[in-house]
Scaffold this active site. Structure first.
Site, PDB file in Angstrom:
ATOM      1  N   ASP A   1       0.822  -1.195   0.000  1.00  0.00           N
ATOM      2  CA  ASP A   1       0.000   0.000   0.000  1.00  0.00           C
ATOM      3  C   ASP A   1       0.865   1.257   0.000  1.00  0.00           C
ATOM      4  OD1 ASP A   1      -2.375   1.306   0.059  1.00  0.00           O
ATOM      5  OD2 ASP A   1      -2.808   0.920   2.171  1.00  0.00           O
TER       6      ASP A   1
ATOM      7  N   LYS B   1     -11.337   5.416 -10.146  1.00  0.00           N
ATOM      8  CA  LYS B   1     -10.180   4.545  -9.909  1.00  0.00           C
ATOM      9  C   LYS B   1      -9.830   3.722 -11.128  1.00  0.00           C
ATOM     10  CE  LYS B   1     -13.196   1.059  -7.829  1.00  0.00           C
ATOM     11  NZ  LYS B   1     -13.506   0.261  -6.632  1.00  0.00           N
TER      12      LYS B   1
END
Length: 573
Positions: free
Chosen positions: A318, A401
RNA sequence: GCCAGGUUAGCACAAUGGUAGUGCAACGGUUUUGUAAACCGUAGGUUGGGGGUUCGACUCCCUUACCUGGCUCCA
């Protein structure tokens, strides 16, 4: 007439299955039955609970209908005629009302069975071939969990018995590659039924894990990221501010200590913003790229768990990029380049599926901002030569996204990489992150959530299936195993192993009392990239007898020659 | 979470209401071995948990947990 396609055969098989099921069972309501990439399915609602025991009976009826070799006849009808034909079929009637006024409504009739359908179909039923029913599943009407659950029957179509057999063998091969099976066989990890969705990584599996993680770490550091780490347990107050308490609570593991409520983090983003907020930030600090291999826990519904691909405890590669509105385009493009570079190392750069999810109905922020953001994502894909498909309205409520999808051995798609634009979390209403701009005023930055591999757990699952358990040299838990032909060669074997460990290789020695053949077999079953056989002959000559997984027996070579070979093969990536 | 099907030794599987077995793995012994399985022996189970039917249940019924395949959701 046009040629008979696989799609037409599958779709026509679905019609005959619907007809067969109505011939066999009473009170059958039919919904729809399309062709899929694999075969076909059809959804039904009937009082009888279908079970795989019913398959032979249904298959026999389908075979009988195919053998009649009746023509599929297309007819354009009026809405009224169609409604009359569909009398009593309330799912079909509901679907009929979906067809816009003015559009042709067509029906296909085969024998005494007619159905509203766009087609196209085969001309005669014999063109379908052989039909086999494969599985049974529940499926919500119109894919909405608020609706009734229908019974879905899946099937496949083959030209003949031989092709059907080949199809079944392909499915068996995919099962052999299944990461759940290989994970146990290769002693990589295990899952405990008492602790569903949580992974116990064994030494070999964890070796793959940290090797992959270290690799990713080097990649992101080289790409301008800084790694951080934030708490696994964070207080309710933070989750309330971030919005998770309202929107994500059902998926969070919540705990209590001294009358205060905490939650195990399901995401790392609030932690990254806390770091950003820990001091006054200038526009000169942006973009700030904070990476975190943070362990997250999400209480996923039990029915969604799947091996190590869909779990309740996992780590993403991440990172959160905190930047200005103007920097979004360059940051997304930079990310796409990184992702492509990484995927190339696994051979995933070719059949990669990229999806661009755009503004949903329920969204925050003005449309102009959304359009600019969506354009930036599309632009970045183009700049990297990546084709994408648009998923209209599938974006998160806080921003659009990109999703990067890979297919597993059983043809299921898995989302790995993703980059999501987020205007919401840094805003005043949420965590209120601010920086001082060149104008001396405070501004809210934009946040990009992104991951290349997705979760390490899922990515490793995909890798296991992709490589069928035979990891490339750099990822293999045990890269080389030294096999002494007997105890007499043990000292020489240990000396060889030490020399390889000295260059950072992961080396094992098989000092068991087995004969050489058995040692080779064991190492081969474990899919080791290299085996080195040593005996008195090698010791006398100062050589190693090398066996490679890919090429078999390579004969005798010196230690230096072997080291040259593994260096050329990049034993560290 | 929803629908359906499963759960037998560490793993893969057998046993269709009448004494729970086989192969591999494990353990002990013998064998000291040169390119895919040496030989002999030992141990391993309240048949996922709980309840019921039956003279008797791995087998039939109910319930519960988990797994599998889909659906919804999702990294």
């Amino acid at each position: 007439m046009s040629e008979v396609t696989e799609q037409m055969r599958r779709h026509s098989a679905a019609h005959l299955m619907a007809r067969a099921i109505q011939n066999i069972f009473d009170d059958v309501q039919v919904d729809i039955g399309p062709a899929t990439d694999e075969g076909f399915y059809y959804d039904f609602d009937l009082p009888h609970r279908l079970s795989p025991d019913d398959f032979p009976k249904i298959e026999a009826e389908i075979a009988r209908l195919i053998a009649l070799d009746e023509p599929f006849v297309r007819k354009v009808v009026s809405r009224e005629e169609c409604a009359k034909m569909l009398e009593g079929q309330h799912y079909k009637l509901d679907r009929l009302s979906d067809i816009p006024e003015g559009e042709d409504i067509s029906t296909y009739t085969v024998g005494d069975y007619a159905e509203m359908c766009r087609g196209p179909h085969v001309e005669h039923s014999k063109q379908i071939g052989v039909v086999k029913l494969t599985r049974l599943a529940g499926s919500y009407y119109r894919g909405d969990e608020k609706n009734k659950m229908l019974q879905r029957v899946y099937g496949v179509v083959a030209r003949d018995e031989a092709e059907l057999k080949a199809m079944m063998e392909r499915i068996e091969e995919a099962k052999r590659r299944d990461h759940r099976r290989l994970g146990v066989e290769l002693d990589l990890f295990h899952l405990d039924p008492e602790d569903p969705g949580q992974i116990f990584w064994h030494p070999k599996g964890w070796s793959v894990y940290v090797t992959l993680q270290d690799y990713m770490r080097r990649k992101i550091v080289a790409d301008g990221y800084q790694e951080v780490n934030t708490p696994a347990l964070m207080p309710r107050s933070l989750w309330e501010k971030s919005g998770h308490w309202d929107h994500y609570k059902a998926n969070m593991f919540i705990t209590e200590s001294e009358k205060r409520i905490f939650a195990v983090k399901p995401m790392n983003c609030p932690g990254a913003l806390e770091i950003f907020k820990s001091r006054m930030r200038s526009y000169k600090d942006l973009p700030l790229r904070l990476a975190e291999f943070g362990h997250c826990a999400r209480n996923e519904p039990s029915g969604t768990l799947h091996g190590i691909m869909r779990v309740r405890g996992f780590v993403q590669d991440d990172a959160h990029i905190i930047c200005t509105q103007d920097q979004i385009g360059e940051e997304v493009a930079k990310f796409c380049r990184l992702l492509k570079d990484v995927y190339k190392d696994f051979g995933f750069d070719k059949n990669l599926l990229v999806k661009l999810s755009t503004m949903p109905e329920d969204h925050v922020g003005d449309e102009a901002t959304w359009q600019r953001a969506e354009a930036a994502l599309a632009e970045a894909c183009k700049a990297c030569g990546m084709d994408y498909v648009i998923q209209p309205g599938e974006g998160a409520f806080y921003g659009p996204k990109l999703e990067f999808k890979i297919t597993d051995a059983l043809a299921r798609e898995w989302q790995c990489g993703t980059i999501q634009l987020d205007y919401q979390l840094p805003s005043a209403e949420r965590l209120n992150a601010e920086y001082v701009g060149p104008d001396g005023q405070k501004h809210h930055p934009v946040m990009l959530h992104r991951a290349v591999l997705g979760s390490l757990e899922r990515f490793i699952g995909i890798l296991i299936e992709h490589y069928a358990g035979a990891f490339p040299l750099w990822l293999a838990p045990e890269q080389v195993r030294v096999l002494p032909v007997s105890d007499k060669a043990l000292a020489y074997a240990e000396k060889t192993a030490e020399a390889l460990r000295a260059i950072g290789m992961r080396v094992g020695i098989d000092s068991s009392a087995e004969k050489l053949g058995a040692k080779i077999r064991a190492a081969t079953m474990e899919k080791l990239p290299y085996q080195i056989v040593v005996g008195p002959r090698d010791e006398a000559n100062g050589t190693l007898s090398v066996r490679s997984r890919a090429e078999g027996d390579l004969g005798a070579m010196t230690l230096d020659a072997f080291i040259e070979r593994v260096k050329a093969e990049k034993y560290v990536l």
